[in-house]
Design an enzyme around this catalytic site. Structure first.
Site, PDB file in Angstrom:
ATOM      1  CD  GLN A  80      -3.025  -0.665  -0.115  1.00  0.00           C
ATOM      2  OE1 GLN A  80      -3.133   0.497  -0.517  1.00  0.00           O
ATOM      3  NE2 GLN A  80      -3.677  -1.662  -0.661  1.00  0.00           N
ATOM      4  CB  SER A  81       4.214   1.883  -1.359  1.00  0.00           C
ATOM      5  OG  SER A  81       5.001   2.996  -1.715  1.00  0.00           O
TER       6      SER A  81
END
Ligand SMILES: *Cc1c(COP(=O)(O)O)cnc(C)c1O
Length: 335
Positions: A80-81
């Site tokens: 989920q960068s």
């Protein structure tokens, strides 16, 4: 605009991001009484790709990439960068292929986390996505991906975690200069800056910027990735390297890190984060994110409630973006 030498950048941000005052939030905590004012710098409003702090660093990285004749950008991050998502978006805008190598380093297994939020956007932006498997050595995987591209004749520009190199930090030297100009326009002096610290480039760039400006504002970073000692070391090294890029050997700066909001670790929710997120959403209609700015804002709320901020302070909280992450955490943020 400034007396500093910049390594040059691609313009990916059209205008100055606004600074606004949180009047309702101030009333809700009865801060008026202590003459404490809270402002936010809306770095979540950079226009490309859903917005966020990484775009300032990418302006510098993508310029370097073009100078080296790169044919592909490769970067890394968690599933989920926000950095990965903004790299994908900025590469789409610059028409350069992009590969994201993503590690599943947060112990959250539900479908939303595994496929929604930033990941959904990464694929919409057309990035090549490589997910590390459990047990993979992430460093080796990254090296082998890069060497495969090189063997196929590509020239890769690799952006390390969070874009946090001295070159990337220049994006937040720019932000410091921008904030100082806004202070003059608003006829206000910020006494405190609060910001989240993950890969440390944002706080380091701000510290370097305000050091170059000889502006003594107190900058407090909330570590959300590493503990206080490691975060302090990383931040200090980046400030020193960024100052060196400006041919400044100044070593007179302080690095203030607080790790009290880290909770059980990176990407794992805390009750204080959730309360902070709800508080800002319900008083101001503004969105924080669950991994970074939510935890930093929780730290700010803690300091305010514990009366750790002096009477008459003007506090600037840097909103760093990350709202797509909310959709990856829907299960944890709903009643
Ligand atoms: C990456 C990120 C940060 C932290 O920035 P670093 O430069 O990595 O310390 C803060 N907020 C959001 C939303 C981010 O994505």
């Amino acid at each position: 605009m400034s007396k500093f030498t910049f390594p040059g950048k691609k313009k990916l941000i059209d205008s100055v991001t606004p600074i606004i005052r949180l009047n309702n939030f101030e009333r809700s905590l009865d801060l008026v009484h202590d003459e404490i004012k809270i402002y936010v710098k809306r770095d979540d409003l950079t226009a490309l790709g859903g917005g966020g702090n990484k775009t300032r660093k990418l302006e510098y990285h993508l310029h370097q990439a073009a100078l080296t004749g790169a044919t592909r950008i490769v970067t890394t991050g968690g599933l989920q960068s926000n950095h990965a998502r903004l790299t994908a978006a900025c590469c789409a805008h610059q028409n350069i292929p992009c590969t994201l190598i993503l590690s599943n380093n947060v112990a959250i297994q539900d479908d939303e986390y595994q496929s929604n939020g930033n990941l959904l956007l990464d694929s919409l932006f057309g990035a090549e996505i490589i997910k590390a498997l459990p047990g993979d050595n992430f460093g080796e995987l990254t090296e082998s991906v890069i060497s495969q591209y090189e063997q196929a004749g590509e020239k890769v520009y690799f952006i390390p975690l969070g874009g946090s190199t001295a070159v990337g930090c220049m994006g937040y030297v720019d932000a410091a200069i921008e904030i100082a100009e806004q202070e003059r326009e608003m006829d206000t002096t910020f006494t405190h800056i609060y910001v989240a610290n993950g890969s440390s480039g944002t706080q380091a760039g701000l510290i370097a910027g305000f050091t170059l400006l000889s502006n003594p504002v107190y900058i407090k970073g909330y570590s959300v990735l590493f503990d206080k000692v490691v975060t302090q070391q990383n931040t200090k090294r980046l400030v020193t390297e960024t100052l060196a890029l400006q041919a400044s050997a100044s070593s007179v700066f302080s690095v203030n890190i607080d790790d009290s909001q880290l909770g059980k670790g990176y990407g794992l929710i805390t009750k204080d984060m959730r309360d902070a997120l709800e508080c800002l959403a319900r008083t101001e209609g503004l969105l924080l994110d669950p991994v970074y700015s939510g935890k930093a804002f929780a730290g700010l709320m803690h300091d305010l409630k514990a009366k750790k901020i002096a009477r008459g302070a003007n506090v600037l909280f840097v909103m760093t973006g990350g709202t797509p992450g909310l959709f990856a955490y829907s299960r944890y943020l709903q009643n």
